[in-house]
Design an enzyme around this catalytic site. Structure first.
Site, PDB file in Angstrom:
ATOM      1  N   ASP A  36       0.821  -1.221   0.000  1.00 25.16           N
ATOM      2  CA  ASP A  36       0.000   0.000   0.000  1.00 25.16           C
ATOM      3  C   ASP A  36       0.854   1.270   0.000  1.00 25.16           C
ATOM      4  O   ASP A  36       0.367   2.352   0.301  1.00 25.16           O
ATOM      5  CB  ASP A  36      -0.932   0.001   1.226  1.00 25.16           C
ATOM      6  N   HIS A 239      23.298   0.399 -18.831  1.00 21.07           N
ATOM      7  CA  HIS A 239      22.227   0.792 -17.901  1.00 21.07           C
ATOM      8  C   HIS A 239      22.480   0.271 -16.488  1.00 21.07           C
ATOM      9  O   HIS A 239      21.552  -0.085 -15.765  1.00 21.07           O
ATOM     10  CB  HIS A 239      20.867   0.299 -18.411  1.00 21.07           C
ATOM     11  N   HIS A 350      19.813  12.316 -27.609  1.00 26.24           N
ATOM     12  CA  HIS A 350      18.350  12.288 -27.650  1.00 26.24           C
ATOM     13  C   HIS A 350      17.850  13.673 -27.303  1.00 26.24           C
ATOM     14  O   HIS A 350      18.586  14.474 -26.703  1.00 26.24           O
ATOM     15  CB  HIS A 350      17.813  11.232 -26.657  1.00 26.24           C
ATOM     16  N   HIS A 357      14.425  11.587 -21.808  1.00 23.22           N
ATOM     17  CA  HIS A 357      14.361  11.238 -23.237  1.00 23.22           C
ATOM     18  C   HIS A 357      13.122  11.956 -23.745  1.00 23.22           C
ATOM     19  O   HIS A 357      12.021  11.420 -23.730  1.00 23.22           O
ATOM     20  CB  HIS A 357      14.261   9.725 -23.432  1.00 23.22           C
ATOM     21  N   TYR A 384      33.161   1.483 -25.170  1.00 23.12           N
ATOM     22  CA  TYR A 384      33.036   0.499 -24.088  1.00 23.12           C
ATOM     23  C   TYR A 384      33.801  -0.760 -24.502  1.00 23.12           C
ATOM     24  O   TYR A 384      33.428  -1.411 -25.481  1.00 23.12           O
ATOM     25  CB  TYR A 384      31.551   0.179 -23.838  1.00 23.12           C
ATOM     26  N   ARG A 401      32.180   7.368 -21.331  1.00 21.67           N
ATOM     27  CA  ARG A 401      31.135   8.180 -22.001  1.00 21.67           C
ATOM     28  C   ARG A 401      31.287   9.605 -21.491  1.00 21.67           C
ATOM     29  O   ARG A 401      31.610   9.824 -20.313  1.00 21.67           O
ATOM     30  CB  ARG A 401      29.733   7.637 -21.698  1.00 21.67           C
ATOM     31  N   GLU A 403      28.960  13.104 -21.630  1.00 27.65           N
ATOM     32  CA  GLU A 403      27.621  13.567 -22.046  1.00 27.65           C
ATOM     33  C   GLU A 403      27.370  14.990 -21.555  1.00 27.65           C
ATOM     34  O   GLU A 403      27.539  15.290 -20.371  1.00 27.65           O
ATOM     35  CB  GLU A 403      26.554  12.637 -21.445  1.00 27.65           C
TER      36      GLU A 403
HETATM   37  N1  GLY Z   1      20.915   8.791 -18.615  1.00 30.33           N
HETATM   38  C1  GLY Z   1      20.189   8.338 -19.697  1.00 30.33           C
HETATM   39  C2  GLY Z   1      20.805   8.690 -20.960  1.00 30.33           C
HETATM   40  O1  GLY Z   1      21.943   9.142 -20.993  1.00 30.33           O
HETATM   41  O2  GLY Z   1      20.192   8.616 -21.990  1.00 30.33           O
HETATM   42 MN    MN Z   2      22.821  10.140 -19.374  1.00 29.51          MN
HETATM   43 MN    MN Z   3      21.348  10.878 -22.194  1.00 26.50          MN
END
Ligand code: GLY
Ligand code: MN
Ligand code: MN
Length: 434
Positions: A36, A239, A350, A357, A384, A401, A403
């Site tokens: 719950d 992920h 994206h 996203h 990677y 990576r 970003e």
């Molecule tokens: N953190 C999700 C992505 O980089 O798309």
């Molecule tokens: Mn990301």
């Molecule tokens: Mn991203």
């Protein structure tokens, strides 16, 4: 976000819907986490985009040209007993006074009121398939009108996918949205800096995650997705969210973490040497990814295609992994056959906005979309190299990576997350407290 911003969005949508149309948007349902216990409530992005109203059990209706009010909001009634347990409710009077609704009704009365409003319209704009329970209710209201056809009751003739209109609007960020996205990026930048300063061998990945959550919450932000804190081999799992390994001397640590502030997401990745110093191999791979990211960011320009940044990143990565000896085939062949996929298996970015996203089409017909000022995206190439016998041992378990969040402007790319270091020397200096 000011009320005028939401009013402007409603006006823009209503111009497209037209006087014989009606748009109907439900709030997000409450979801259960365990037995719950509920998940923390998060309003549906489309609903919030038009209303600024964050309560569950609400329905927004836009009926342009309706003489008794164009913007109707159904919401929960005030209820002192329930409010003592669950917190305050705005109530129908409040949404008229404070949220710009022309008219408001208790949500429990919707079956009696909404079909009559739908009846006077020929087109219904609705996003089918998001919330199946609400899809069923829409069908029930239409059926209740159909059953009255012999008495002269009208049913709408057309159903139109509301998401097509709304998601195209959301793709172009207004000044207020850009400013919200800058603030969101700024908080995420601060959190990454905080983590960089505390990283050392012996910490658990979750201790690093905790720094992000702390910095986000102290700025009234939440995570915009589960933070990825992957050290050593975990940096190669795209992920990875377990975040339970101990950081070891000599590891790389990939941190992909962003926040949601005032309903706008940031999404930033940095890759760091746990020891504070990159090894020669780590630095070689890192420099290829950085060069790919800079080449891709340089393509985030008005008039370029959505795919241009990705193509630029692929070219640099294919050349880079050949130069450092990870592949042998000629670069054009590598790109053509997609063999680089073994090392770079995702897209370069994206759309970014209220959803991490974010919504918006990437293609128009068969063509990649042209970039226009006000569109926001991530640029996040990576390499990677998982533990496998086909690559030289010294390169195994290197995952990198980088970003950033980038806005298309009339004057070129504007990196919203630019405050955060990414040159390897600058990362080492920051980690060593310089
Ligand atoms: N953190 C999700 C992505 O980089 O798309
Ligand atoms: Mn990301
Ligand atoms: Mn991203």
């Amino acid at each position: 976000m000011k009320p005028e911003e939401f009013a402007r969005r409603r006006q823009q949508l209503m111009r497209m819907v037209g006087p014989d149309g009606i748009a109907i948007l439900p709030s997000a349902p409450v979801r259960m986490r365990s037995r719950d216990v509920e998940y923390r409530y998060r309003q549906d992005s489309d609903f919030y985009y038009l209303t600024g109203f964050a309560e569950p059990e609400s329905v927004a209706v836009l009926a342009p040209g309706r003489s008794n009010g164009e913007y109707l909001l159904f919401c929960r009634e005030r209820d002192p007993d329930r409010e003592r347990w669950d917190g305050s409710r705005v109530g129908p009077d409040g949404v008229v006074n404070d949220y710009g609704a022309d008219d408001a009704f208790p949500i429990d009365d919707i079956d009696d009121i909404l079909p009559g409003v739908i009846e006077s319209c020929t087109r219904v704009y609705y996003t089918m398939g998001m919330y199946s329970d609400f899809d069923t209710r829409i069908a029930e209201w239409i059926n209740s009108l159909r059953s009255g056809e012999s008495r002269g009751v009208h049913t709408p003739q057309e159903f139109v996918a509301l998401d097509h209109l709304l998601h195209d609007m959301r793709l172009y960020k207004s000044r207020a949205e850009i400013s919200a996205m800058r603030r969101s990026a700024k908080v995420a930048v601060k959190a990454h800096e905080r983590a960089m300063r505390m990283i050392r061998p012996g910490l658990f990945e979750y201790e690093v995650e905790a720094e992000f959550r702390h910095e986000f919450r102290r700025n009234d932000a939440l995570v915009s997705y589960s933070p990825i804190v992957g050290s050593g081999p975990n940096a190669c799992t795209l992920h990875y969210v377990d975040n339970r390994r101990i950081l070891e001397d000599g590891d790389l640590l990939l941190i992909d973490a962003g926040c949601e502030l005032d309903y706008y997401a940031s999404d930033i990745t940095r890759t760091l040497p746990v020891s504070g110093k990159f090894s020669a191999e780590q630095r070689a791979v890192y420099e290829v990814v950085l060069a790919a990211q800079l080449a891709a960011i340089d393509k985030v320009r008005k008039g370029n295609h959505w795919n241009d940044p990705h193509d630029a990143a692929v070219k640099v990565i294919a050349e880079g992994i050949k130069d450092i000896g990870l592949i042998e085939s000629a670069v054009p062949v590598e790109i053509e056959t997609g063999a680089y996929h073994d090392f770079f298996m995702h897209r370069t970015g994206h759309w970014l906005g209220m959803d991490v996203h974010d919504v918006g089409d990437y293609k128009v017909g068969e063509q990649w979309r042209l970039l226009e000022a006000g569109m926001a995206m991530t640029v996040e190439p990576g390499i990677y190299i998982s533990d496998r016998p086909t690559v030289p041992e010294r390169f195994r378990n290197i995952g990198v990576r980088i970003e950033d969040d980038v806005l298309v402007t009339a004057n070129g790319p504007d990196v919203l997350s630019k405050g955060l270091v990414k040159e390897p020397d600058a990362i080492e200096a920051l980690m060593q407290g310089e």
